[in-house]
Design a protein around this motif. Structure first.
Motif, short mmCIF file in Angstrom:
data_model
loop_
_atom_site.label_atom_id
_atom_site.label_comp_id
_atom_site.label_asym_id
_atom_site.label_seq_id
_atom_site.Cartn_x
_atom_site.Cartn_y
_atom_site.Cartn_z
N LYS A 65 0.85 -1.18 0.00
CA LYS A 65 0.00 0.00 0.00
C LYS A 65 0.89 1.24 0.00
O LYS A 65 1.75 1.39 0.86
CB LYS A 65 -0.92 0.01 1.23
CG LYS A 65 -1.90 1.18 1.29
CD LYS A 65 -2.96 1.07 0.22
CE LYS A 65 -4.03 2.14 0.38
NZ LYS A 65 -4.95 2.17 -0.76
N VAL A 125 3.38 -1.25 4.44
CA VAL A 125 2.97 0.16 4.38
C VAL A 125 4.19 0.98 3.95
O VAL A 125 5.21 0.98 4.61
CB VAL A 125 2.40 0.63 5.73
CG1 VAL A 125 1.07 -0.05 6.00
CG2 VAL A 125 3.35 0.35 6.89
N SER A 142 -0.37 5.60 4.15
CA SER A 142 -0.82 4.23 3.92
C SER A 142 -0.96 3.46 5.24
O SER A 142 -1.86 2.65 5.40
CB SER A 142 0.15 3.50 2.99
OG SER A 142 0.16 4.11 1.72
N ALA A 143 -0.06 3.73 6.17
CA ALA A 143 -0.14 3.07 7.48
C ALA A 143 -1.45 3.44 8.17
O ALA A 143 -2.15 2.58 8.73
CB ALA A 143 1.05 3.47 8.34
#
Length: 271
Positions: free
Chosen positions: A38, A79, A84-85
């Motif tokens: 991601k 991530v 994204s995280a």
């Protein structure tokens, strides 16, 4: 138990049907977990990449989780930035991965820890990191009292690398130095180092998976990701070999195996 992780990367092409098929093939091949990546689309301004075309939407991540549940597979994500995280945190993962590129930044790791705290297991790749850098990562986990949730993953950041370049004995160093779990992420064009990593006692093995080498989404046109990506058949061969070697390691010690004992008695009678 060794976790056998199928890294989908972006080989799903952002397509629901390919995603479903890949996860099903991974399950049939013996995978225990599915991993994907991601990255926030705005972070692609750093470099050109085909991957930005295939980022999974929230709806597709829900689909991925649903399919994994259907097949009894775990799932988690690399991530690649803080945005994204935060996005992945909404899905309440049990694990989160920090790739080698981001593992060079203690600040990034610390920021990810602030998001997930002690609610996840941390899988951190060590490609290109010095032993001193690895020590600093472990120290950071210790400071946050979560080193028991850490898996340090040995890998070589070359796509692909030869067996001789795998530096596989670094696994021994990591296991001897740290009490945390140790894993291996293979970028070799084959499966031999991955199998040997299992013999050395890792608890985690990760390999890239695609339906076919021609389906591999490259980071850019100069990369050769397809040469270290396994097909479902190759992934299955790796999983079967790993399971076989692990089974051999757990067989009980016998003074004389049963067949040898029968042969010994037979030979005695002949004399």
């Amino acid at each position: 138990m060794i976790l056998k992780v199928a890294e989908l990367s972006y080989n799903h092409h952002g397509d629901d049907e390919i995603l479903k098929t890949l996860i099903g093939k991974a399950s049939e091949a013996g995978a225990t977990h599915i991993k994907f990546e991601k990255r926030a689309k705005e972070s692609y301004t750093e470099f050109k990449s085909n991957k930005q075309l295939f980022e999974l939407s929230d709806e597709q991540i829900d689909l991925l989780i649903e399919i994994c549940k259907k097949f009894g597979l775990g799932w988690f994500c690399s991530v690649r930035d803080i945005s994204s995280a935060n996005a992945i945190a909404k899905f309440k993962p049990k694990k989160v991965k920090i790739a080698s590129r981001e593992a060079h930044s203690l600040d990034f790791i610390a920021s990810v820890i602030k998001i997930f705290e002690d609610q996840v297991e941390y899988v951190i790749s060590t490609g290109g990191l010095t032993l001193e850098q690895i020590q600093l990562i472990h120290d950071l986990m210790d400071e946050n009292q979560i080193s028991s949730k850490l898996t340090l993953v040995h890998c070589v950041s070359k796509y692909p690398h030869s067996n001789d370049e795998s530096n596989i004995n670094r696994i021994k160093y990591l296991k001897q130095t740290y009490a945390c779990k140790v894993g291996y992420s293979g970028h070799e064009s084959g499966i031999e180092p991955s199998i040997f990593a299992a013999i050395l006692g890792v608890s985690y093995i990760e390999r890239h998976l695609a339906l076919d080498q021609t389906d591999v989404v490259k980071s850019n046109v100069n990369y050769t990701d397809e040469k270290c990506t396994l097909t479902p058949t190759e992934f299955q061969q790796m999983c079967k070999s790993i399971d076989s070697f692990v089974r051999l390691k757990t067989l009980p010690l016998r003074d004389i195996p049963l067949d040898d004992e029968l042969n010994r008695l037979r030979l005695q009678n002949i004399r």
